[in-house]
Design an enzyme around this catalytic site. Structure first.
Site, PDB file in Angstrom:
ATOM      1  CD  GLU A  22      -2.997  -1.034   2.293  1.00  0.00           C
ATOM      2  OE1 GLU A  22      -2.940  -0.083   3.083  1.00  0.00           O
ATOM      3  OE2 GLU A  22      -3.894  -1.895   2.333  1.00  0.00           O
ATOM      4  CD  GLU A  77      -3.586  -6.252   3.814  1.00  0.00           C
ATOM      5  OE1 GLU A  77      -4.385  -5.572   4.493  1.00  0.00           O
ATOM      6  OE2 GLU A  77      -2.365  -6.039   3.769  1.00  0.00           O
TER       7      GLU A  77
HETATM    8  C1  NOJ Z   1      -4.111  -2.891   5.313  1.00  0.00           C
HETATM    9  C2  NOJ Z   1      -2.729  -2.878   5.857  1.00  0.00           C
HETATM   10  O1  NOJ Z   1      -1.866  -3.468   4.931  1.00  0.00           O
HETATM   11  C3  NOJ Z   1      -2.601  -3.581   7.189  1.00  0.00           C
HETATM   12  O2  NOJ Z   1      -1.341  -3.278   7.722  1.00  0.00           O
HETATM   13  C4  NOJ Z   1      -3.720  -3.159   8.112  1.00  0.00           C
HETATM   14  O3  NOJ Z   1      -3.588  -3.733   9.379  1.00  0.00           O
HETATM   15  C5  NOJ Z   1      -5.030  -3.567   7.476  1.00  0.00           C
HETATM   16  N1  NOJ Z   1      -5.180  -2.836   6.251  1.00  0.00           N
HETATM   17  C6  NOJ Z   1      -6.257  -3.293   8.348  1.00  0.00           C
HETATM   18  O4  NOJ Z   1      -6.387  -1.928   8.548  1.00  0.00           O
END
Ligand code: NOJ
Length: 581
Positions: free
Chosen positions: A263, A477
């Site tokens: 991200e 994710e």
């Molecule tokens: C995306 C992120 O990559 C991760 O680090 C985070 O914990 C999750 N979103 C949930 O917010």
């Protein structure tokens, strides 16, 4: 790092000094500590420098018992929830009655190094900016937690992977900690850190679990921040490449999927809002909108250079991409203004990074709005970045309604002091009917509502409208923070995570519908997260895990959603490891 016995004494002295600094106070780092010693040109000073970095962070907690790698004990059998409450049903019993995933579909759990490992100061690891932020930035973390100990996955990975193997998910997505391998971000290598990751990879390979590895999940080595301000300085590109090439060269034969970055949109908040006194050296660029887009720029360049090297020079055998933070933006009406606002919101989130690799440049709306704030990509850089991802990776958690600003986007886009600048749109998670767009997650993830149909719409929109060049997309994710999960007095109550279970079922169903009904080539889906972990500014009280972590005993207990997901993959032809239960 190999500590010499001569320098060990000094390290200990420094650690004692560090222990007097209190959490939240301003660190005073005295670089005169070693002044009494005559400088010896051939001596390795890295141990002293490491101690000084940790002194800047302050005292780091350790677990009272688990301080070395633990051999796994036999796994219990799990039955899942009992007879009195069934699992969550699918909303699509007919459409998905016989629907199957395509062969080779990648699926598994996820985590990241800083959020799960703990053992923050152990075995030669250097601090990352998150060690400093969580210890020293007042109000940084809602519950004052840090990554010092957490679930101690650093020492308990063998048990964790044994459980995953029994669960049967074929992939596991996590990240490598840069400052475990290069405690200063560059320079000396920490042998203990390498040995640790050698073991981690070997353990995964032993179970047949395929790693999908992120090389960077926000844990910039603190030393590089101290030296030149991290991702706002072009020097970071070479330091990152040096580290990333080292890791890839060592593990590529076992790693089918590499993510150069998790991200890059994190530049938005990591480089915009943090107080200057804590992270930003006075000579650095400082937080704000310039830093935000410069951070994104060097991140893109670093990604592209690594990806090109990976295929063209190194001849890597896996696939490489970066993970995008992206939410589905739906215009609240079909008016031109709302449609444009939704397009702008998409440009500023996923277009910022997706435009360059699919179309060769930043979106026009960013260029027009940001002017000289947005660094320019040279012809050579454009060529380097275009086509630099083997597939599109989407961390797609939720959805928003977007509407035009009362004064229109153009007035805002010309006015840098407009509070909505530079996105210049308005977003909301309240539907016109007055309901929230979906059931809310925990208050620590106030941006997250459960919006399963949003992921289906988004997968189609990305591959058909936003980036038609994308031929292969992975949901890298998705996951949910069950509301109030930390409030339960009993673990059995906490692990009946009904909303997460519903979210997982709904998301997986809609990902499958995107494949079977909308003909989107979705080739993988990864659930955040393998277990409860450190949710950045929300700390450990906001839980995203499919397993409940009791932070005192370090016990991990599978939640209802853990079983719901496994049942779903069984029903829809997901591949399982041979040893699966
Ligand atoms: C995306 C992120 O990559 C991760 O680090 C985070 O914990 C999750 N979103 C949930 O917010």
């Amino acid at each position: 790092m190999m500590f010499s016995s001569a320098s060990r004494t000094l390290v200990l002295a420094l650690l004692t000094l560090g222990a007097s600094a209190s959490r939240g106070g301003t660190p005073t780092v005295s670089y005169n500590v070693s002044a009494a010693e005559t400088y010896l040109p051939n001596k390795d000073y890295s141990n002293e420098q490491l101690a000084l970095l940790w002194y800047q962070v302050g005292p780091v907690a350790t677990h009272p018992v688990v301080t070395a790698t633990v051999e796994p004990t036999p796994e219990p059998s799990w039955a899942g929830p009992g007879e009195f409450h069934p699992f969550v049903a699918s909303n699509y019993p007919e459409e998905l009655a016989v629907a199957k995933l395509p062969p080779g579909f990648n699926w598994g759990m996820t985590s990241s190094a800083y959020q799960l490992e703990g053992a923050a100061k152990d075995e030669g690891r250097g601090p990352s900016i998150w060690d400093l932020l969580s210890h020293r930035n007042p109000n940084q973390v809602a519950d004052n937690s840090t990554g010092d100990v957490l679930a101690q996955h650093y020492y308990l990975y063998k048990q964790d992977f044994q459980r995953l193997a029994k669960y049967g998910s074929p992939y596991y997505s996590t990240s490598i900690s840069w400052p475990r391998i290069f405690p200063f971000g560059k320079g000396p290598i920490n042998e203990a850190g390498i040995k640790h990751y050698d073991d981690v990879i070997a353990e995964l390979v032993k179970h047949g679990i395929k790693p999908a590895l992120s090389l960077f999940h926000w844990d910039t080595p603190l030393a590089l921040f101290n030296e030149y301000g991290g991702w706002t300085n072009p020097k970071i590109v070479d330091d990152y490449l040096n580290y990333a090439k080292f890791v890839i060269a060592r593990y590529d034969k076992h790693v089918p999927v590499w993510f150069t970055f998790n991200e890059p949109q994190y530049c938005n908040w990591q480089y915009s809002y943090y107080p200057a006194g804590i992270l930003y050296p006075s000579y650095g660029i400082g937080p704000g909108i310039n830093a935000r887009f410069i951070c994104g720029h060097y991140t893109l360049l670093a990604h592209a250079k690594l990806a090109k090297w990976y295929h063209n020079e190194f001849k890597g055998k896996g696939r490489i991409s970066f993970k995008n933070s992206g939410n589905y933006y739906q215009p609240v009406t079909n008016s031109t203004g709302d449609l444009e606002a939704a397009k702008r919101a998409t440009d500023f989130s996923i277009g910022w990074f997706g435009g360059p690799w699919t179309d060769g440049d930043y979106p026009q709306s960013l260029k027009d709005t940001l002017g000289e704030i947005l660094p320019t990509l040279s012809k050579a850089e454009k060529a380097l970045i275009k086509g630099s991802c083997d597939f599109y990776a989407l961390d797609g958690y939720t959805a928003f309604y977007v509407s035009e600003l009362p004064g229109g986007a153009n007035a805002c886009a010309r006015n840098r002091s407009d509070p909505n600048y530079p996105e210049c749109g308005s977003s909301s998670q309240v539907a016109p009917n007055g309901f929230s767009i979906g059931p809310a997650a925990d208050a620590g993830a106030s941006w997250l509502k459960s919006t399963p149909t949003g992921i289906r719409k988004f997968l189609s929109a990305i591959t058909k409208e936003i980036f038609p060049a994308v031929k292969d997309i992975v949901v890298s994710e998705f996951g949910f923070a069950e509301p109030f999960e930390s409030e339960y007095a009993s673990v059995p109550d906490a692990i009946w995570d009904l909303r997460r279970t519903d979210y997982i079922q709904g998301f997986l169903d809609n990902i499958l519908l995107a494949i079977t009904e909308d003909h989107v080539n979705v080739t993988g889906a990864y659930i955040w997260s393998i277990m409860d972990n450190f949710e950045w500014g929300s700390g450990i009280k906001t839980r995203f895990g499919m397993q409940y972590v009791s932070y005192d005993t370090l016990t991990r207990t599978p939640k209802a959603s853990w079983f719901q997901a496994r049942n779903w993959f069984k029903r829809h032809g997901g591949e399982f490891l041979p040893g699966a239960e």
